[in-house]
Design a protein around this motif. Structure first.
Motif, short mmCIF file in Angstrom:
data_model
loop_
_atom_site.label_atom_id
_atom_site.label_comp_id
_atom_site.label_asym_id
_atom_site.label_seq_id
_atom_site.Cartn_x
_atom_site.Cartn_y
_atom_site.Cartn_z
N ASP A 37 45.43 49.02 104.02
CA ASP A 37 46.94 49.24 104.68
C ASP A 37 47.59 50.38 104.45
O ASP A 37 48.42 51.03 105.24
CB ASP A 37 47.81 47.94 104.46
CG ASP A 37 47.29 46.47 104.73
OD1 ASP A 37 46.52 46.80 105.77
OD2 ASP A 37 47.73 45.47 104.26
N ALA A 38 47.46 50.91 103.13
CA ALA A 38 48.00 51.98 102.66
C ALA A 38 47.73 53.45 103.62
O ALA A 38 48.13 54.40 104.13
CB ALA A 38 48.06 52.41 101.10
N VAL A 39 46.27 53.33 103.90
CA VAL A 39 45.39 54.53 104.49
C VAL A 39 45.90 54.54 105.95
O VAL A 39 46.28 55.59 106.64
CB VAL A 39 44.01 54.13 104.66
CG1 VAL A 39 43.33 55.13 105.44
CG2 VAL A 39 43.52 54.63 102.98
N VAL A 40 45.99 53.24 106.69
CA VAL A 40 46.52 53.12 107.84
C VAL A 40 47.88 53.38 108.14
O VAL A 40 48.08 54.30 109.20
CB VAL A 40 46.41 51.55 108.48
CG1 VAL A 40 46.90 51.42 109.79
CG2 VAL A 40 44.77 51.26 108.41
N ASP A 41 48.85 53.11 107.23
CA ASP A 41 50.13 53.52 107.27
C ASP A 41 50.30 54.89 107.21
O ASP A 41 51.39 55.53 107.94
CB ASP A 41 51.07 52.76 106.21
CG ASP A 41 51.24 51.52 106.43
OD1 ASP A 41 50.79 51.10 107.60
OD2 ASP A 41 51.52 50.67 105.31
N ALA A 42 49.72 55.78 106.38
CA ALA A 42 49.67 57.08 105.89
C ALA A 42 49.12 57.95 107.41
O ALA A 42 49.68 58.96 107.77
CB ALA A 42 48.77 57.64 104.96
N ALA A 43 48.23 57.42 108.27
CA ALA A 43 47.68 57.76 109.32
C ALA A 43 48.67 57.80 110.37
O ALA A 43 48.85 58.64 111.22
CB ALA A 43 46.14 57.11 109.58
N LEU A 44 49.42 56.56 110.53
CA LEU A 44 50.26 56.52 111.52
C LEU A 44 51.31 57.37 111.40
O LEU A 44 52.00 57.91 112.25
CB LEU A 44 50.75 55.06 111.70
CG LEU A 44 49.58 53.98 112.33
CD1 LEU A 44 50.20 52.56 112.00
CD2 LEU A 44 49.61 54.46 113.50
N ALA A 45 51.73 57.67 110.12
CA ALA A 45 53.06 58.36 109.73
C ALA A 45 52.73 59.72 109.90
O ALA A 45 53.41 60.58 110.67
CB ALA A 45 53.26 58.15 108.18
N ARG A 46 51.47 60.17 109.74
CA ARG A 46 51.08 61.39 109.96
C ARG A 46 51.03 61.63 111.77
O ARG A 46 51.37 62.76 112.04
CB ARG A 46 49.58 61.83 109.69
CG ARG A 46 49.43 62.58 108.24
CD ARG A 46 48.19 63.19 108.02
NE ARG A 46 46.94 62.43 108.31
CZ ARG A 46 46.73 61.43 107.36
NH1 ARG A 46 47.03 61.20 106.18
NH2 ARG A 46 45.53 60.75 107.67
N ALA A 47 50.58 60.84 112.40
CA ALA A 47 50.48 60.92 113.81
C ALA A 47 52.04 61.07 114.26
O ALA A 47 52.06 61.74 115.26
CB ALA A 47 49.72 59.91 114.19
N GLU A 48 52.75 60.20 113.82
CA GLU A 48 54.06 60.10 114.37
C GLU A 48 54.80 61.46 114.14
O GLU A 48 55.61 61.77 114.82
CB GLU A 48 54.93 58.94 113.64
CG GLU A 48 56.22 58.76 114.09
CD GLU A 48 56.43 58.41 115.56
OE1 GLU A 48 57.49 58.57 116.21
OE2 GLU A 48 55.75 57.79 116.18
N ALA A 53 56.98 66.67 115.78
CA ALA A 53 56.99 68.11 115.56
C ALA A 53 56.88 69.04 116.47
O ALA A 53 57.15 69.99 116.57
CB ALA A 53 56.35 68.29 114.11
N SER A 54 56.22 68.39 117.51
CA SER A 54 55.63 68.90 118.59
C SER A 54 56.89 69.45 119.59
O SER A 54 57.60 68.53 120.19
CB SER A 54 54.53 68.26 119.39
OG SER A 54 54.28 68.93 120.75
N PRO A 55 56.93 70.63 119.87
CA PRO A 55 58.24 70.94 120.64
C PRO A 55 58.18 70.59 121.95
O PRO A 55 59.32 70.48 122.41
CB PRO A 55 58.43 72.46 120.51
CG PRO A 55 56.83 72.98 120.43
CD PRO A 55 56.17 71.77 119.61
N ASP A 56 57.12 70.37 122.63
CA ASP A 56 57.22 69.83 124.08
C ASP A 56 56.70 68.62 124.16
O ASP A 56 56.49 68.04 125.27
CB ASP A 56 56.14 71.01 124.70
CG ASP A 56 54.90 70.81 124.10
OD1 ASP A 56 54.63 70.18 123.03
OD2 ASP A 56 53.72 71.07 125.02
N ALA A 57 56.90 67.81 123.04
CA ALA A 57 56.83 66.33 123.33
C ALA A 57 57.79 65.69 123.83
O ALA A 57 59.05 65.88 123.67
CB ALA A 57 56.58 65.63 121.77
#
Length: 59
Positions: A37-48, A53-57
């Motif tokens: 669960d921690a690995v999945v949460d970290a991956a989701l947080a990175r993706a979010e 952070a993307s300026p054109d999102a």
């Protein structure tokens, strides 16, 4: 004997499928659940954060 050769493939596939389901059910939860669960949460947080952070999102 044709009926035996006709029944063997479905029976073999059924046995492997049941084994797969049993393995999946047995490996759910348990000791490693919090780690997974921690690995999945970290991956989701990175993706979010990358999406924000993307300026054109555009949300």
């Amino acid at each position: 004997m044709d009926y035996v050769s006709a029944l063997v493939p479905p029976v073999v596939m059924a046995v492997f499928f049941i084994g797969l389901i049993v393995t999946i059910v047995k490996t759910q939860g348990g000791v490693n659940k919090s780690k997974e669960d921690a690995v999945v949460d970290a991956a989701l947080a990175r993706a979010e954060s990358a999406r924000q952070a993307s300026p054109d999102a555009k949300a």
